[in-house]
Design a protein around this motif. Structure first.
Motif: not given
Lengths: 199, 129
Positions: A128-150
């Motif tokens: 996520p700290s690599h660049d802005i794109f990956f920051g957003f990629y991990f943020l968006l897919t990470g939160f979505h993944g948490l919703h899947v887990l819920g």
């Protein structure tokens, strides 16, 4: 002993009460989903601004195969969830349980594919700290993944309650309401997939 | 007492169709969603703005988001049964969706404007120096 499940579908409750209770529960879920829309809107808006104005922002190419596979998996899980709700409305307890279990398994497949994808990124040094794109990629897919887990936790509870015999033709609101949440998880991915993988 | 009040509710999803008809209908919607997914992936490989003589990624982004909007409408309307919800529930979710659309359209317009006029204009100015 007080049993809320037994109270929920007590035979003396009138059909009008059943309908009103279902509508109130649905309203609660629609309100929650509305707040969820705003939650993801904030991240989407930030992503659009970063993509258009952040210096040095480059939309890195992601592996479309993973994204496409996960889209198909989530769409299929939406179908199985809709069939679970349909069967619960008809009092088909065994079929309802099977479709809930199938939805749960598809959610597992989604998270496993996502995990493999994340592992590929980490191997390549794309954190996520690599660049802005990956920051957003991990943020968006990470939160979505948490919703899947819920959603998976909810599905597991529903499967167990269905097996216990809590639901019948007249009382199946929790399955329907959980279905709304599950379809919403699919809705979010429908927008995340093109925004991150394709465009 | 009306018949509606005397019969137990079979749920808002019971549209009077047989189980098979309802399941086939869901399968049809699913087929449509998969077809639209294939369309989304295909669109990402072509220059959507070619016919309109537009350059850049903006036409592809607009096309991709429009297909996503159609897909989400299908899920919302048929899988989530928004078409059978009451007016208040529809309003609650539609309001949130309107704000989402407003944010995406407003910020995307900025994106198009920045790239078409600001970035290209700056490049032209630098090239002209």
């Amino acid at each position: 002993m007080f049993d809320p499940a037994a109270q929920d579908h007590h035979p003396t409750l009138s059909p009008a009460f059943h309908r009103e209770r279902r509508d109130m529960r649905a309203m609660g879920m629609w309100l929650f989903l509305g707040s969820e829309v705003m939650f993801f809107t904030a991240f989407f808006a930030a992503y659009i601004v970063a993509r258009s104005a952040a210096p040095g922002f480059v939309a890195m190419p992601l592996e479309r195969g993973f994204g496409t596979l996960n889209t198909i998996v989530l769409l299929t899980s939406s179908l199985t969830m809709a069939l679970a709700v349909l069967n619960s409305k008809r009092g088909e307890r065994v079929k309802t349980g099977r479709y809930i279990a199938l939805t749960f398994l598809l959610a597992c497949v989604f998270l496993v594919v996502k995990g493999i994808e994340y592992a590929h990124h980490f191997e390549a040094g794309d954190f996520p700290s690599h660049d802005i794109f990956f920051g957003f990629y991990f943020l968006l897919t990470g939160f979505h993944g948490l919703h899947v887990l819920g959603g998976m936790i909810t599905l597991a509870i529903l499967w167990w309650r269905n097996r216990r015999g809590d639901f019948n033709k007249d009382y199946n609101d929790p399955i329907e309401i959980a279905g709304l949440y599950w379809h919403f998880v699919d809705l979010v991915w429908i927008f995340l997939f093109p925004a991150l993988y394709l465009l | 007492m009306s018949s509606a009040a005397t019969t137990a509710p079979s749920g808002v999803h019971d549209h009077g169709r047989s189980y098979k008809a309802e399941a086939v209908f869901y399968a049809e919607i699913f087929g449509l969603l998969i077809s639209l997914t294939i369309l989304t992936v295909t669109l990402s490989y072509v220059n959507v703005g070619w016919a309109l003589d537009l350059t850049g990624r903006a036409p592809n982004i607009v096309a991709g988001m429009l297909v996503a909007a159609v897909k989400s409408s299908l899920v919302l309307w048929f899988f989530m049964h928004m078409n059978h919800e009451g007016r208040l529930n529809r309003f609650i979710f539609a309001f949130a969706l309107c704000l989402f659309t407003l944010a995406v359209v407003a910020f995307s317009s900025d994106f198009v404007w920045l790239h078409t006029y600001v970035v290209e204009g700056a490049r032209a100015a630098v090239g002209g120096m």
